[in-house]
Design an enzyme around this catalytic site. Structure first.
Site, PDB file in Angstrom:
ATOM      1  N   VAL A  25     -29.549 -52.696  34.930  1.00 13.81           N
ATOM      2  CA  VAL A  25     -29.319 -51.292  35.267  1.00 13.81           C
ATOM      3  C   VAL A  25     -28.272 -50.762  34.300  1.00 13.81           C
ATOM      4  O   VAL A  25     -27.153 -51.287  34.255  1.00 13.81           O
ATOM      5  CB  VAL A  25     -28.831 -51.128  36.712  1.00 13.81           C
ATOM      6  CG1 VAL A  25     -28.569 -49.662  37.034  1.00 13.81           C
ATOM      7  CG2 VAL A  25     -29.834 -51.726  37.703  1.00 13.81           C
ATOM      8  N   VAL A  51     -28.390 -54.074  41.144  1.00 15.67           N
ATOM      9  CA  VAL A  51     -27.999 -55.033  40.111  1.00 15.67           C
ATOM     10  C   VAL A  51     -28.089 -56.469  40.619  1.00 15.67           C
ATOM     11  O   VAL A  51     -28.381 -57.385  39.858  1.00 15.67           O
ATOM     12  CB  VAL A  51     -26.592 -54.719  39.568  1.00 15.67           C
ATOM     13  CG1 VAL A  51     -26.363 -55.448  38.260  1.00 15.67           C
ATOM     14  CG2 VAL A  51     -26.417 -53.241  39.345  1.00 15.67           C
ATOM     15  N   LEU A 421     -30.430 -64.047  51.670  1.00 18.55           N
ATOM     16  CA  LEU A 421     -31.467 -63.131  52.106  1.00 18.55           C
ATOM     17  C   LEU A 421     -31.622 -62.022  51.071  1.00 18.55           C
ATOM     18  O   LEU A 421     -30.641 -61.572  50.464  1.00 18.55           O
ATOM     19  CB  LEU A 421     -31.118 -62.540  53.466  1.00 18.55           C
ATOM     20  CG  LEU A 421     -31.196 -63.512  54.652  1.00 18.55           C
ATOM     21  CD1 LEU A 421     -30.539 -62.904  55.882  1.00 18.55           C
ATOM     22  CD2 LEU A 421     -32.635 -63.896  54.953  1.00 18.55           C
ATOM     23  N   LEU A 476     -34.045 -62.499  63.839  1.00 17.76           N
ATOM     24  CA  LEU A 476     -33.422 -63.436  62.902  1.00 17.76           C
ATOM     25  C   LEU A 476     -33.769 -64.834  63.411  1.00 17.76           C
ATOM     26  O   LEU A 476     -32.985 -65.479  64.111  1.00 17.76           O
ATOM     27  CB  LEU A 476     -31.908 -63.241  62.839  1.00 17.76           C
ATOM     28  CG  LEU A 476     -31.387 -61.851  62.464  1.00 17.76           C
ATOM     29  CD1 LEU A 476     -29.880 -61.891  62.284  1.00 17.76           C
ATOM     30  CD2 LEU A 476     -32.052 -61.356  61.207  1.00 17.76           C
ATOM     31  N   ILE A 479     -31.513 -68.061  62.812  1.00 17.55           N
ATOM     32  CA  ILE A 479     -30.225 -67.958  63.483  1.00 17.55           C
ATOM     33  C   ILE A 479     -30.414 -68.011  64.999  1.00 17.55           C
ATOM     34  O   ILE A 479     -29.612 -68.631  65.712  1.00 17.55           O
ATOM     35  CB  ILE A 479     -29.504 -66.662  63.070  1.00 17.55           C
ATOM     36  CG1 ILE A 479     -29.435 -66.555  61.538  1.00 17.55           C
ATOM     37  CG2 ILE A 479     -28.099 -66.620  63.659  1.00 17.55           C
ATOM     38  CD1 ILE A 479     -28.843 -67.757  60.852  1.00 17.55           C
TER      39      ILE A 479
END
Length: 594
Positions: A25, A51, A421, A476, A479
């Protein structure tokens, strides 16, 4: 001598070091570098939307082919800090990527200038080298050293920070006489290999544990040749998956607490000798070390000397590049075989395959909402051996590793150590850029998918097609499963009723609308009988429109995937039904023996 800006010299070096693609970028402090990219030509650039996404694209690009080094570029301040996760991910998995950042002018770096941050200090712990170049004449040498370091020893990332005035300063540099420095890799001696084979020869039930270092060294064929010479079963680690085909007679399956096979753990627990090559004894592979090491002799070969003994002390360690070591292992084992001095391991190898035919997990379920196991079964049917799978972390990745099949090195591209993630979408774009002819299939749960979903627009803009399998339970999942030990189910539900898409019920985010809004194609599946057709349609759409195609599968809300709850590879809990008849696991490598 030729005169050019330091930024132009940097670009010329990139080209001569083999760089053909960059991801990034632009911004004010890196614009001189971008001007040099444009003027020099020869390097394609993919504009990311974030980025961090650019850093993961660079990772995916590197991981796809031997010799690739992905490059990510950003401006000063937050661009560099955004890329820290990508650098950490690359360092943990021994992946060379080069991060180039802009910086405030040298005279004001220390004056809290706009977006001036000491990115070299921040990036230091997650790189092999991080440096802010203060003298323009040093730019060629720093870039040359960067590539030397990335390729030498244990591979890894480098960050080079370029103040804007340094980029614009003219220097003397002749690109025609530039040459890369020869990479350093430690090499085993014949005496070391002979000692390792002597220890191996004293065992009755040996295994080879093949790690990502074998793939990094482009030594998979040597590993297979050595295994076939000696008749020793091979356990690939998660990062080494694909080092030999899943259907190879010496593939014993994966071992571990999560991404493992029932038969893999059972065979490992019967072993008495382990030769680890290019692996790091990751804790989710070993679990409790007392269980993992009990009654076994260990020989560890690794390119990084300080990796030997880091987790536990092997009986014998060899600091060597995996390819150099395996060349000698093949040579010496071949001589021993010719002399009739290699033990017959056929009964032990056959026992490993017998476990493979009897200890299987069930994948065939017809439930609605769909059980995740069925998704991987249908993926095995729809996507062939040439498929490059991309995934990061979560129950989707764990179940995928338990049930999918991989046949070639670099065809399971996974962020193993860091597991951030959001990694999957940009990494898949990097993989598809590096190998535009291969079918690329990404695998995500809904939360991983949502983290960097904006990068799908990059695939739409730059026409980078791939198929993304999105398994959505609006949870999730990993988790939630871990919270069972605390008897809680807290802050892990993603469910809500979407006022704009009431047909979704509590599944919340309308991924189909979002994906289409980003310029891509999407299919939603709610019936397992429709999965095969959806995957075929996705492949056709990707080929026709040259954009990412998402197949969203609406799963049952709660599925507990097989894993150990006691950190013990001998105590993996099978929460779901196991396979008791061949129809329960129709895509298993070995037909279930009952």
């Amino acid at each position: 001598m030729a005169r050019m800006t330091a930024a132009r010299a940097a670009v010329e070096i990139l080209k001569r070091e083999g760089v053909s693609n960059a991801f990034g970028v632009p911004g004010a402090a890196i614009n001189p570098f971008y001007a040099a990219l444009l003027a020099a030509g020869g390097i394609s650039h993919t504009l990311a939307r974030h980025v961090e996404g650019a850093s993961h694209m660079a990772e995916g690009y590197t991981r796809t082919r031997p010799g690739n080094i992905g490059v990510c570029v950003g401006t000063s301040g937050p661009a560099g800090t955004d890329m820290i996760t990508g650098l950490y991910s690359a360092l943990g998995d021994s992946i060379p990527i080069l991060c180039v950042t802009g910086q405030a002018p040298t005279a004001v770096i220390h004056k809290e200038d706009f977006q001036a941050v000491d990115i070299a200090s921040i990036a230091g712990p997650v790189t092999k080298m991080a440096v802010t170049v203060l003298e323009a004449a040093q730019v060629p040498g720093v870039f040359q050293q960067a590539f030397h370091l990335m390729r030498s020893g244990r591979p890894g990332p480098v960050l080079i920070d370029l103040p804007v005035d340094v980029q614009q300063t003219e220097i003397e540099f002749d690109p025609e006489t530039y040459g890369p420095l020869r990479a350093y890799r430690p090499t085993a001696t014949r005496a070391q290999i002979e000692k390792a084979l002597t220890l191996l020869g004293e065992s009755e039930r040996p295994l080879i544990v093949a790690g990502g270092g074998v793939i990094n060294a482009d030594a998979s064929q040597l590993l297979v040749r050595f295994a076939e010479l000696t008749g020793i079963p091979v356990v690939p680690t998660l990062m080494g998956w694909g080092v030999l085909p899943d259907d190879h007679e010496l593939n014993a399956g994966m071992v571990g607490l999560q991404t493992s096979h029932r038969y893999g753990n059972a065979t490992f627990l019967e072993s008495d000798f382990v030769l680890g090559i290019g692996n790091r004894w990751a804790n989710r592979h070993t679990g409790r070390l007392d269980v993992y090491t009990a009654g076994r002799t260990f020989v560890h070969v690794d390119i990084e000397p300080t990796q030997i003994g880091r987790i536990f002390a092997p009986d014998y360690g060899i600091a060597s590049d995996a390819k150099a070591a395996l060349e000698l292992f093949v040579e010496v084992a071949g001589e021993l075989k010719t002399a009739g001095r290699l033990p017959d391991r056929s009964a032990w190898a056959a026992a490993a395959q017998e476990r493979r035919a009897t200890l299987q997990r069930r994948t065939h379920f017809d439930d609605i909402p769909i059980k995740p196991q069925r998704v991987y079964e249908e993926m095995n049917k729809a996507f062939g051996p040439e498929t490059r799978y991309v995934s990061t972390i979560g129950l989707s990745q764990i179940a995928g590793a338990q049930m999918l099949h991989v046949y070639r090195p670099r065809h399971w591209i996974n962020c193993g150590q860091a597991g951030p993630l959001g990694w999957t979408v940009p990494a898949a774009l990097g993989v598809a850029t590096a190998d535009p002819e291969a079918p690329v299939v990404a695998l995500s749960g809904d939360y991983d998918f949502q983290f960097m979903i904006e990068e799908l627009a990059v695939g739409a803009q730059h026409r980078i097609p791939y198929v993304h399998v999105l398994v959505n339970n609006s949870y999730l999942g990993l988790i939630r499963q871990a919270q069972r030990a605390f008897d809680i189910d807290f802050q892990v539900k993603l469910e809500f009723e979407n006022i704009n898409s009431p047909e979704l019920g509590v599944y919340g985010v309308d991924h189909v609308k979002v994906v289409e809004g980003l310029g891509c194609k999407a299919i939603r599946v709610t019936d397992p009988a429709d999965l095969g057709a959806a995957f075929e349609q996705a492949k056709k759409l990707a080929a026709e429109f040259r954009v990412p195609v998402v197949v969203e599968v609406i799963l049952e809300r709660v599925t507990n995937i097989s894993m150990s709850t006691t950190n013990d590879i001998g105590n993996v809990v099978e929460f779901e039904e196991i396979a008791t008849e061949p129809a329960h696991a129709p895509t298993s490598i070995r037909t279930l023996k009952v």
